[in-house]
Motif scaffolding. Structure first.
Motif, PDB file in Angstrom:
ATOM      1  N   LYS A  11       0.837  -1.207   0.000  1.00 26.83           N
ATOM      2  CA  LYS A  11       0.000   0.000   0.000  1.00 26.83           C
ATOM      3  C   LYS A  11       0.870   1.255   0.000  1.00 26.83           C
ATOM      4  O   LYS A  11       0.583   2.218  -0.715  1.00 26.83           O
ATOM      5  N   THR A  12       1.919   1.243   0.797  1.00 22.48           N
ATOM      6  CA  THR A  12       2.836   2.380   0.850  1.00 22.48           C
ATOM      7  C   THR A  12       3.481   2.610  -0.519  1.00 22.48           C
ATOM      8  O   THR A  12       3.648   3.751  -0.956  1.00 22.48           O
ATOM      9  N   LYS A  15       0.670   3.912  -3.207  1.00 23.43           N
ATOM     10  CA  LYS A  15      -0.054   5.142  -2.877  1.00 23.43           C
ATOM     11  C   LYS A  15       0.272   6.346  -3.770  1.00 23.43           C
ATOM     12  O   LYS A  15      -0.639   7.046  -4.207  1.00 23.43           O
ATOM     13  N   ILE A  18      -1.783   6.055  -7.292  1.00 21.26           N
ATOM     14  CA  ILE A  18      -3.223   5.789  -7.423  1.00 21.26           C
ATOM     15  C   ILE A  18      -3.991   7.028  -7.876  1.00 21.26           C
ATOM     16  O   ILE A  18      -3.597   8.158  -7.623  1.00 21.26           O
ATOM     17  N   GLN A  21      -8.908   7.086  -4.764  1.00 20.08           N
ATOM     18  CA  GLN A  21      -8.657   7.021  -3.324  1.00 20.08           C
ATOM     19  C   GLN A  21      -9.590   6.038  -2.622  1.00 20.08           C
ATOM     20  O   GLN A  21      -9.175   5.309  -1.730  1.00 20.08           O
ATOM     21  N   PHE A  24      -8.437   2.583  -3.050  1.00 21.91           N
ATOM     22  CA  PHE A  24      -7.215   2.401  -2.252  1.00 21.91           C
ATOM     23  C   PHE A  24      -7.564   2.151  -0.791  1.00 21.91           C
ATOM     24  O   PHE A  24      -6.973   1.281  -0.149  1.00 21.91           O
ATOM     25  N   GLU A  25      -8.529   2.885  -0.268  1.00 21.55           N
ATOM     26  CA  GLU A  25      -8.924   2.727   1.133  1.00 21.55           C
ATOM     27  C   GLU A  25      -9.543   1.358   1.390  1.00 21.55           C
ATOM     28  O   GLU A  25      -9.498   0.850   2.503  1.00 21.55           O
TER      29      GLU A  25
END
Length: 84
Positions: A11-12, A15, A18, A21, A24-25
């Motif tokens: 994820k890091t 990020k 992307i 959002q 991503f969440e």
């Protein structure tokens, strides 16, 4: 490193690239980098390079082409780490 830690690291890495959002969440193993996160193909190469650096692995072209979603990325990372 367990799967949850690997996902957090991934994820890091993704990020900065992307465009969606909300997706991503709600990232899961089924999240598609291009369709869901709207990462373009050029940035997907950057993601692969960042994964190589973060996990100290080498991803060959065949593996890179398969790295289209979180599940595939986790499998490739796990495979390359086991080869070390």
């Amino acid at each position: 490193m367990n799967k949850a830690e690997t996902i957090e690291q991934l994820k890091t890495i993704v990020k900065p690239y992307i465009k969606n959002q909300e997706a991503f969440e709600n990232l899961s193993e089924e999240t598609d980098f291009i369709r869901d996160l709207q990462i373009n193909s050029a940035n997907l190469v950057d993601v692969a390079l960042d994964v190589e650096e973060a996990f100290d692995i080498t991803i060959d072209n065949a593996s890179m082409e398969k790295m289209l979603n979180v599940k595939a990325a986790l499998a490739i990372i796990e495979e390359k780490l086991s080869e070390k």
